[in-house]
Enzyme design. Sequence first.
Site, PDB file in Angstrom:
ATOM      1  N   SER A 161       0.829  -1.208   0.000  1.00 29.73           N
ATOM      2  CA  SER A 161       0.000   0.000   0.000  1.00 29.73           C
ATOM      3  C   SER A 161       0.859   1.252   0.000  1.00 29.73           C
ATOM      4  CB  SER A 161      -0.905   0.017   1.241  1.00 29.73           C
ATOM      5  OG  SER A 161      -1.574   1.253   1.367  1.00 29.73           O
ATOM      6  N   TYR A 216      -2.183   0.504  10.028  1.00 24.75           N
ATOM      7  CA  TYR A 216      -2.385  -0.161   8.737  1.00 24.75           C
ATOM      8  C   TYR A 216      -1.135  -0.002   7.867  1.00 24.75           C
ATOM      9  CZ  TYR A 216      -3.864  -0.756   3.896  1.00 24.75           C
ATOM     10  OH  TYR A 216      -3.941  -1.135   2.584  1.00 24.75           O
ATOM     11  N   LYS A 231     -17.267  -2.115   0.078  1.00 16.26           N
ATOM     12  CA  LYS A 231     -16.188  -1.583   0.912  1.00 16.26           C
ATOM     13  C   LYS A 231     -16.627  -0.531   1.925  1.00 16.26           C
ATOM     14  CE  LYS A 231     -12.093  -1.002  -0.617  1.00 16.26           C
ATOM     15  NZ  LYS A 231     -10.930  -0.474  -1.345  1.00 16.26           N
TER      16      LYS A 231
END
Length: 341
Positions: free
Chosen positions: A117, A140, A186
């Site tokens: 990411s 994250y 999502k």
Amino acid sequence: MTRIVVTGAAGFIGSNIIKGLNARGLTDIIAVDDLTQGDKFRNIADLQIADYVDADVFYDNYAEGAYGQVEAIFHEGACSDTMESNGKYMMQNNFATSLQLYSACQKRGARLLYASSAATYGGSDTFREEPAFEAPLNVYGYSKLLFDQRMRRECGLQFERAFAGKTMQVVGFRYFNVYGPREQHKGRMASVAFHQFNQFRSEGRVKLFDEYGGYAAGAQMRDFVFIDDVVAVNLWFFDHPGISGIFNLGTGRAQPFNDVASSVVNSLRELDNLPALSLPELVSQGLLEYIPFPDALRGKYQCYTQADLTALRAVGCNHQFADVQTGVASYVKSRVQTGQS
């Protein structure tokens, strides 16, 4: 027949990768996911797969040699909620499980193409796949970075080059702001384009953040990348098993949120046989509204991202990415045609 595993198969990127594999005639695909969120089944219902395996049992079973000879695993099954604050949960899903899968792939002779990411860069203003520019702002981003770092150590200093037989192919993709079909499940983590489409359909206007971080209203910039381009790059590496490394997967072109909003609204207007409007016209007619920047995001928000594609181009991947105007128009058209209102 080439057997492939896609984890997170009913998710946004995973299901689109299966669609891309199907377009090549590849159907011996094991889809791995957790359908606790039952509506996600819609993402794979129209796709050709050989089997479905629940994520709770797949990783251990694969490590023990189940599922026969697998050529490659596209690992899109880690946690993708950037706002998740449970560090233990995040590290188990994004680091420990991914590490288990990597070890099993090396033992079983399977290639691993996995989702990293752009959150690994966090507060950096340079987006190059180097430790000096990696500064995640949340757990994250840290969980993704930790696995990337482990891959660098496991695979050696020449990770960005062919392994010459040392290990099976390992490729990490640092996804930037991906948008496109099959992301309806999502929720808050769906793309800006997705939310703006829904907002305009329900309220007749799109809302953007006002000025913040030295940027004018709606002028904060991100690297928005269309899902078709993400799939194309994944499949390019699938076609080049001798190339490993960690690579940015964005367009290399930052565009303001204003561009996304304008493209969503004007694409919908075009489908209604209405003329396109300029940004000032959209604002003056109340079709685009700016709202105060939320206090909860101050200090945690990236006002600018732009993928450095130097490493991607250096290994020979010359895929040309769609700009926001082109990609969003295609996305809006597909949502209208499939009745995703």
